[in-house]
Motif scaffolding. Structure first.
Motif, PDB file in Angstrom:
ATOM      1  N   PHE A 632       0.853  -1.186   0.000  1.00  0.00           N
ATOM      2  CA  PHE A 632       0.000   0.000   0.000  1.00  0.00           C
ATOM      3  C   PHE A 632       0.890   1.238   0.000  1.00  0.00           C
ATOM      4  CE2 PHE A 632      -1.999  -3.428   2.321  1.00  0.00           C
ATOM      5  CZ  PHE A 632      -3.292  -3.481   1.794  1.00  0.00           C
ATOM      6  N   ASP A 633       0.366   2.356  -0.505  1.00  0.00           N
ATOM      7  CA  ASP A 633       1.104   3.618  -0.443  1.00  0.00           C
ATOM      8  C   ASP A 633       0.728   4.413   0.795  1.00  0.00           C
ATOM      9  OD1 ASP A 633      -1.437   4.460  -1.044  1.00  0.00           O
ATOM     10  OD2 ASP A 633      -0.918   5.405  -2.956  1.00  0.00           O
ATOM     11  N   HIS A 634       0.048   3.750   1.735  1.00  0.00           N
ATOM     12  CA  HIS A 634      -0.356   4.367   2.997  1.00  0.00           C
ATOM     13  C   HIS A 634      -0.435   3.249   4.040  1.00  0.00           C
ATOM     14  CE1 HIS A 634      -3.967   2.938   0.905  1.00  0.00           C
ATOM     15  NE2 HIS A 634      -4.393   2.602   2.114  1.00  0.00           N
ATOM     16  N   ARG A 635      -0.526   3.640   5.293  1.00  0.00           N
ATOM     17  CA  ARG A 635      -0.713   2.613   6.307  1.00  0.00           C
ATOM     18  C   ARG A 635      -2.048   1.925   6.060  1.00  0.00           C
ATOM     19  NH1 ARG A 635       2.920   2.340  10.161  1.00  0.00           N
ATOM     20  NH2 ARG A 635       4.319   4.130  10.478  1.00  0.00           N
ATOM     21  N   PRO A 636      -2.067   0.606   6.012  1.00  0.00           N
ATOM     22  CA  PRO A 636      -3.318  -0.080   5.675  1.00  0.00           C
ATOM     23  C   PRO A 636      -4.404   0.184   6.709  1.00  0.00           C
ATOM     24  CG  PRO A 636      -1.662  -1.627   6.468  1.00  0.00           C
ATOM     25  CD  PRO A 636      -0.958  -0.323   6.254  1.00  0.00           C
ATOM     26  N   THR A 637      -5.610   0.365   6.210  1.00  0.00           N
ATOM     27  CA  THR A 637      -6.752   0.632   7.074  1.00  0.00           C
ATOM     28  C   THR A 637      -7.304  -0.672   7.640  1.00  0.00           C
ATOM     29  OG1 THR A 637      -8.347   0.440   5.274  1.00  0.00           O
ATOM     30  CG2 THR A 637      -7.333   2.608   5.618  1.00  0.00           C
ATOM     31  N   ARG A 638      -8.237  -0.528   8.564  1.00  0.00           N
ATOM     32  CA  ARG A 638      -8.878  -1.712   9.149  1.00  0.00           C
ATOM     33  C   ARG A 638      -9.539  -2.541   8.066  1.00  0.00           C
ATOM     34  NH1 ARG A 638     -12.659  -2.024  14.541  1.00  0.00           N
ATOM     35  NH2 ARG A 638     -13.574  -4.081  14.176  1.00  0.00           N
ATOM     36  N   ARG A 639     -10.268  -1.885   7.170  1.00  0.00           N
ATOM     37  CA  ARG A 639     -10.953  -2.627   6.110  1.00  0.00           C
ATOM     38  C   ARG A 639      -9.945  -3.344   5.222  1.00  0.00           C
ATOM     39  NH1 ARG A 639     -15.451   0.354   2.556  1.00  0.00           N
ATOM     40  NH2 ARG A 639     -16.464   0.194   4.609  1.00  0.00           N
ATOM     41  N   GLU A 640      -8.821  -2.708   4.910  1.00  0.00           N
ATOM     42  CA  GLU A 640      -7.814  -3.325   4.039  1.00  0.00           C
ATOM     43  C   GLU A 640      -7.136  -4.516   4.725  1.00  0.00           C
ATOM     44  OE1 GLU A 640      -6.544   0.573   1.345  1.00  0.00           O
ATOM     45  OE2 GLU A 640      -5.656   0.250   3.347  1.00  0.00           O
ATOM     46  N   ILE A 641      -6.865  -4.390   6.014  1.00  0.00           N
ATOM     47  CA  ILE A 641      -6.242  -5.503   6.740  1.00  0.00           C
ATOM     48  C   ILE A 641      -7.211  -6.678   6.831  1.00  0.00           C
ATOM     49  CG2 ILE A 641      -5.420  -6.254   8.996  1.00  0.00           C
ATOM     50  CD1 ILE A 641      -4.052  -3.580   9.299  1.00  0.00           C
ATOM     51  N   ASP A 642      -8.485  -6.395   7.141  1.00  0.00           N
ATOM     52  CA  ASP A 642      -9.467  -7.476   7.217  1.00  0.00           C
ATOM     53  C   ASP A 642      -9.618  -8.168   5.864  1.00  0.00           C
ATOM     54  OD1 ASP A 642      -9.940  -7.133   9.890  1.00  0.00           O
ATOM     55  OD2 ASP A 642     -11.743  -5.913   9.623  1.00  0.00           O
ATOM     56  N   ALA A 643      -9.608  -7.403   4.787  1.00  0.00           N
ATOM     57  CA  ALA A 643      -9.727  -8.007   3.457  1.00  0.00           C
ATOM     58  C   ALA A 643      -8.507  -8.870   3.146  1.00  0.00           C
ATOM     59  CB  ALA A 643      -9.892  -6.911   2.403  1.00  0.00           C
ATOM     60  N   PHE A 644      -7.333  -8.386   3.530  1.00  0.00           N
ATOM     61  CA  PHE A 644      -6.118  -9.179   3.297  1.00  0.00           C
ATOM     62  C   PHE A 644      -6.160 -10.484   4.076  1.00  0.00           C
ATOM     63  CE2 PHE A 644      -1.893 -10.482   4.690  1.00  0.00           C
ATOM     64  CZ  PHE A 644      -1.240 -10.611   3.472  1.00  0.00           C
ATOM     65  N   LEU A 645      -6.540 -10.415   5.362  1.00  0.00           N
ATOM     66  CA  LEU A 645      -6.580 -11.612   6.185  1.00  0.00           C
ATOM     67  C   LEU A 645      -7.597 -12.611   5.658  1.00  0.00           C
ATOM     68  CD1 LEU A 645      -6.389 -10.008   9.759  1.00  0.00           C
ATOM     69  CD2 LEU A 645      -4.559 -11.153   8.496  1.00  0.00           C
ATOM     70  N   ALA A 646      -8.747 -12.120   5.188  1.00  0.00           N
ATOM     71  CA  ALA A 646      -9.797 -13.021   4.710  1.00  0.00           C
ATOM     72  C   ALA A 646      -9.353 -13.774   3.462  1.00  0.00           C
ATOM     73  CB  ALA A 646     -11.076 -12.229   4.436  1.00  0.00           C
ATOM     74  N   GLN A 647      -8.751 -13.069   2.511  1.00  0.00           N
ATOM     75  CA  GLN A 647      -8.386 -13.742   1.261  1.00  0.00           C
ATOM     76  C   GLN A 647      -7.082 -14.527   1.365  1.00  0.00           C
ATOM     77  OE1 GLN A 647      -5.700 -12.835  -1.114  1.00  0.00           O
ATOM     78  NE2 GLN A 647      -4.850 -11.661   0.605  1.00  0.00           N
TER      79      GLN A 647
END
Length: 689
Positions: A632-647
Motif C-alpha cells: 500500500f502507499d499508505h498505512r493499511p486501514t482496518r478494512r484493508e487488513i481485514d480483506a487481506f486476512l480473509a483472502q
C-alpha cells in the motif's frame, strides 16, 4: 507453503531443482589421492591469479568453425548403414572416444551400437547392443576400466527391468563378458580407473516388501565381488571413493538424514555404518559428512568421526548465526555452504585445524543445479558455480573463499542465457551459454568465451579428458561418415571469441547484494537444504512472542516486501497450528515499511513454514487466488487488513488443526495501524500485553 490438508495443487514444486540427467552433465566423483584424474580440480597449492584482459563484445557473433574433414577410412564390419544420432560420447584420451549410435524408429531399443571413434571420425570397431542404456544422475552407463569399455543395459522382462553389464576390449572391441546384475535399476556408479562399482536397487511389486540393493565391483575382465545393502528407500547418488574405501549413501525416511555404509574397495567387506545427513564432500583422501551437530571428518578405514565444523556458524564480519548446508574440499580448506534465512554464504576452514579462514556472502540465491546436494565434492581454489536468484535468473559466481572475495558475477542477457551444463576440468570450469562455450580459468578466475557451438550440441563431463573436450557430430548422420569437434579448453581464444560470450551474459558488480534482496516470485516454493529440520519438535510455549529466530523472519519479510535490510519490520501476529499426523506449521503476519525509494510503501507479508524448518516462505500454488504479500502507499486501514486476512487464509482459531499458541501483539498492531487490535485469538491462547 507448508503442507496442509487441503488441495492446493502441486504448484511449481521442483522448479528450482534441475535433474542432471536432463542436462547431460555429471557430478564429479571423489577420487583417491593416489589416482590422478585429468579433469578433476587441481589439488595442489593455489597460484597467484593472472590478470585477464577485459572482454570486448564483437560487432557480430563469430561464425561457427567449419566442420572437420570427413573421415576417409572404410568403416569396420557391422557398421549400420542407416542414418541416426550419436546419443552419448565418452572420451578415452585425446585420440579416442566411445560413442553410442541410435537409429530412430519403433525398434531403436532392440538394436543400437557402440563404437570406438578416432579423432578424425574413423571407427576402429563397432558392436551391437540392445535394451536401454542404464543411465542415472547424468551418468551414461558407459565407463572405461583400464583396457576395456563397460556398458550397463536394462531390459524389461515382464514388469521388472533386468540389468546386464557388458565388457569389450578397447583394442579391437572383442566381447569380454556379460554379467547379469539382476532385477532393478542402476542407482549409481563409481570408477577408480581399475574397477567399476555399480549400485543396483530393486523395488518389489509386492506390497509390504522392502526394497533391496546390491553393490557390485567389476574389473576390466571379470566380476570381483557383490555386497548386499538392506535399504529403505533408495540410495542416493554416486558412491563416494575415499582412500581405499567406498561409501554408499542410503537415504532414510527422516527428512534429509541418511545412513552411510562404508566398504573396503578391494573385497567389498563392510567397514562400518554412519548415521548422518545426506550431504558430504571429499578430495579422495579426506571425507567430510554433514551431521545434525555440524561437519564430521570421517576416517574411511574405521568409520570413526571427529568434529570439524559446528552446525551453527559464527565468523568475523559474518553477522548473526548461519547454518551449515553442504561442503566442498578445495586446496588447503574445506568450504561450507551456509544459510541464514534466504541468504547464502561460503565459509572456508583450514583442512588441518578447522580454524575459519574467510567467507563470502552470496546474497539471496540458490546454489548449484541440485538443491538436494548443491555442491560438488571438490572444487578449485577459486570456485565457480551456478546460482539461481529468487526471480528465477541464473548467474555464475566466482569467489575466493579464503581471501573472502566475490571475484566475478555474471547474469544472462535478455536475448541470451546461461545454460545448465556446468562442469569442472583440470584448468577451471566449463559453462554453456546460448551461443558459446565459456571457461573460467583458475589462474585469472575470469570468465571468457572460448568457442561458438551449434545450439543442439550435447555436453557432458565424460566428454572431457585432460584439457580436451569432445563434441559429437550432430545428426542425422551415418556412423563413421563425419568427424567430431575437439576443443582445447586451455587454448588462447581470439578476442572476438572471448568477447562473444557478452552476447549472452553481462557482468554484475562483483559484490553481494547487502541489505536489499531480489524481489522473489511468491509462487516459487522454497527449496534446498536450507529447509531441513533442525531437530525434534518440542512443546510450544504460550507467550507474548514466539520462541523463533525473529531476525530470520524479518529478513524474509523484508525480502518479500522488496525492502532494504534497514527497513522497519513489525510482527503483528503469530500462531502455531498442528493436526493429528502430527503436522505443525508456524505462521506470522508482518508489516514492512520501506522509505528507501521515494514515498513510503507499507507491505503486509503472511509468512509460513513447517515448524522444523529454519527458513520462511510465502509460496502458494499458482492455481490459487490467495495473495500473501500486498503493498500500500499508505498505512493499511482496518478494512484493508481485514480483506487481506480473509483472502490470504489467515486464522485466529482452529481450522485444519489446533492452534497450540498464538498472539496479536498490541503495541506493534497499534504502531502499524494507529488502532488497537480488533482481532484476537481465543481466550486461553491470546496473551495480553
Amino acid at each position: 507453503m507448508p503442507s496442509r490438508p487441503r488441495a492446493l495443487g502441486l504448484g511449481r514444486l521442483g522448479v528450482l531443482v534441475v535433474p542432471l540427467v536432463a542436462l547431460g552433465c555429471r557430478a564429479l566423483p571423489s577420487v583417491p589421492a593416489d589416482r590422478p584424474v585429468a579433469n578433476q580440480p587441481a589439488s595442489g597449492p593455489a597460484t597467484a591469479p593472472a590478470s585477464a584482459p577485459a572482454l570486448t563484445q564483437p560487432a557480430a557473433l563469430p561464425e561457427l568453425p567449419p566442420e572437420p574433414p570427413a573421415p576417409t577410412a572404410a568403416v569396420p564390419p557391422g557398421t549400420p548403414k542407416a542414418e541416426g544420432w550419436i546419443s552419448d560420447m565418452v572420451a578415452i584420451d585425446e585420440d579416442r572416444a566411445i560413442v553410442r549410435f541410435l537409429v530412430p524408429g519403433p525398434d531403436h531399443e532392440k538394436q543400437w551400437w557402440i563404437a570406438l571413434m578416432r579423432r578424425d571420425g574413423s571407427l576402429a570397431w563397432v558392436q551391437p547392443l540392445s535394451g536401454q542404456l542404464a543411465a542415472n544422475e547424468g551418468v551414461t552407463g558407459i565407463e572405461i576400466i583400464q583396457d576395456a569399455v563397460t556398458v550397463m543395459t536394462s531390459t524389461f522382462v515382464g514388469d521388472d527391468p533386468e540389468l546386464e553389464l557388458h565388457g569389450f576390449a578397447l583394442a579391437d572391441g572383442a566381447r569380454r563378458f556379460e554379467i547379469a546384475h539382476g532385477q532393478g535399476f542402476a542407482s549409481g556408479v563409481a570408477n577408480d580407473g581399475a574397477r567399476r562399482f555399480d549400485l543396483r536397487v530393486h523395488y518389489p511389486a509386492s506390497l509390504g516388501v522392502r526394497p533391496t540393493a546390491e553393490l557390485v565391483a567389476t574389473s576390466s575382465t571379470k566380476q570381483l565381488w557383490r555386497a548386499s545393502i538392506p535399504i529403505s528407500p533408495a540410495p542416493g547418488p554416486d558412491p563416494t571413493l575415499v582412500d581405499d574405501s567406498l561409501a554408499v549413501r542410503v537415504e532414510s525416511g527422516d527428512d534429509d538424514h541418511a545412513s552411510w555404509w562404508v566398504f573396503e574397495r578391494s573385497s567389498g567387506t563392510v567397514r562400518g555404518e554412519l548415521q548422518a545427513r545426506v550431504q558430504s564432500c571429499s578430495d579422495g583422501a579426506r571425507w567430510f559428512v554433514r551431521s545434525d551437530d555440524g561437519l564430521l571428518l570421517v576416517d574411511p578405514k574405521t568409520v570413526a568421526t571427529r568434529d570439524a565444523v559446528p552446525a551453527a556458524l559464527q565468523a568475523a564480519d559474518l553477522v548473526g548465526t548461519w547454518m551449515l548446508d553442504d561442503c566442498a574440499v578445495i586446496p588447503g580448506a574445506v568450504v561450507v555452504l551456509a544459510s541464514r534465512g534466504y541468504r547464502k554464504a561460503m565459509v572456508a576452514f583450514d583442512l588441518e585445524t578447522f580454524a575459519p579462514l574467510g567467507h563470502v556472502e552470496l546474497g539471496a540465491a540458490y546454489v548449484g543445479n541440485n538443491g538436494f546436494d548443491p555442491m560438488p565434492a571438490r572444487m578449485h581454489a577459486k570456485p565457480a558455480f551456478p546460482v539461481m536468484t529468487h526471480d528465477g535468473a541464473r548467474e555464475i559466481m566466482v569467489i575466493d573463499p579464503i581471501a573472502g572475495q566475490l571475484l566475478e558475477r555474471w547474469g544472462g542477457n535478455d536475448d541470451g542465457r546461461i545454460g545448465y551444463a556446468f562442469m569442472d576440468w583440470s584448468g577451471g570450469y566449463l559453462a554453456s551459454t546460448t551461443h558459446t562455450l565459456a571457461v573460467v580459468d583458475t589462474r585469472s578466475a575470469s570468465l571468457a568465451g572460448l568457442a561458438t557451438i551449434p545450439e543442439d550440441v550435447s555436453l557432458g563431463s565424460q566428454q572431457i579428458v585432460g584439457s580436451t573436450l569432445w563434441l559429437p557430430p550432430t545428426g542425422p548422420l551415418r556412423l563413421g561418415a563425419r568427424a567430431p569437434r575437439l576443443i582445447d579448453l586451455s587454448a588462447a581464444a581470439s578476442e572476438d571469441l572471448r568477447g562473444a560470450v557478452l552476447f549472452d551474459v553481462h557482468a554484475i558488480a562483483p559484490s553481494p547484494v547487502r541489505g536489499r534482496a531480489q524481489c522473489p516470485d511468491t509462487t516459487a516454493p522454497l527449496t534446498g537444504p536450507g529447509t531441513g529440520s533442525d531437530g525434534t519438535l518440542g512443546p510450544v510455549a504460550q507467550s507474548r512472542l514466539p520462541t523463533w529466530d525473529l531476525d530470520i523472519l524479518h529478513e524474509a519479510a523484508r525480502m518479500h516486501a522488496c525492502a532494504p535490510g534497514s527497513a522497519p519490520s513489525l510482527l503483528l501476529a503469530w500462531y502455531v497450528m498442528e493436526d493429528d499426523r502430527p503436522l505443525r506449521n508456524d505462521y506470522a503476519l508482518v508489516l514492512v515499511e520501506n522509505t528507501s525509494h521515494g514515498p513510503p510503501t507499507f507491505t503486509i507479508v503472511q509468512a509460513s513454514r513447517h515448524a522444523n524448518n529454519r527458513e520462511w516462505t510465502v509460496g502458494v500454488s499458482p492455481h490459487s487466488n490467495r495473495e500473501v504479500v500486498r503493498s500500500f502507499d499508505h498505512r493499511p486501514t482496518r478494512r484493508e487488513i481485514d480483506a487481506f486476512l480473509a483472502q490470504s487464509d489467515w486464522h485466529f482459531d482452529h481450522d485444519w488443526g489446533r492452534v497450540l499458541a498464538g498472539n496479536v501483539l498490541d503495541a506493534e498492531w497499534m504502531a502499524a495501524t494507529g488502532h488497537s487490535p480488533w482481532r484476537s485469538f481465543p481466550k486461553g491462547i491470546e496473551r495480553p500485553d
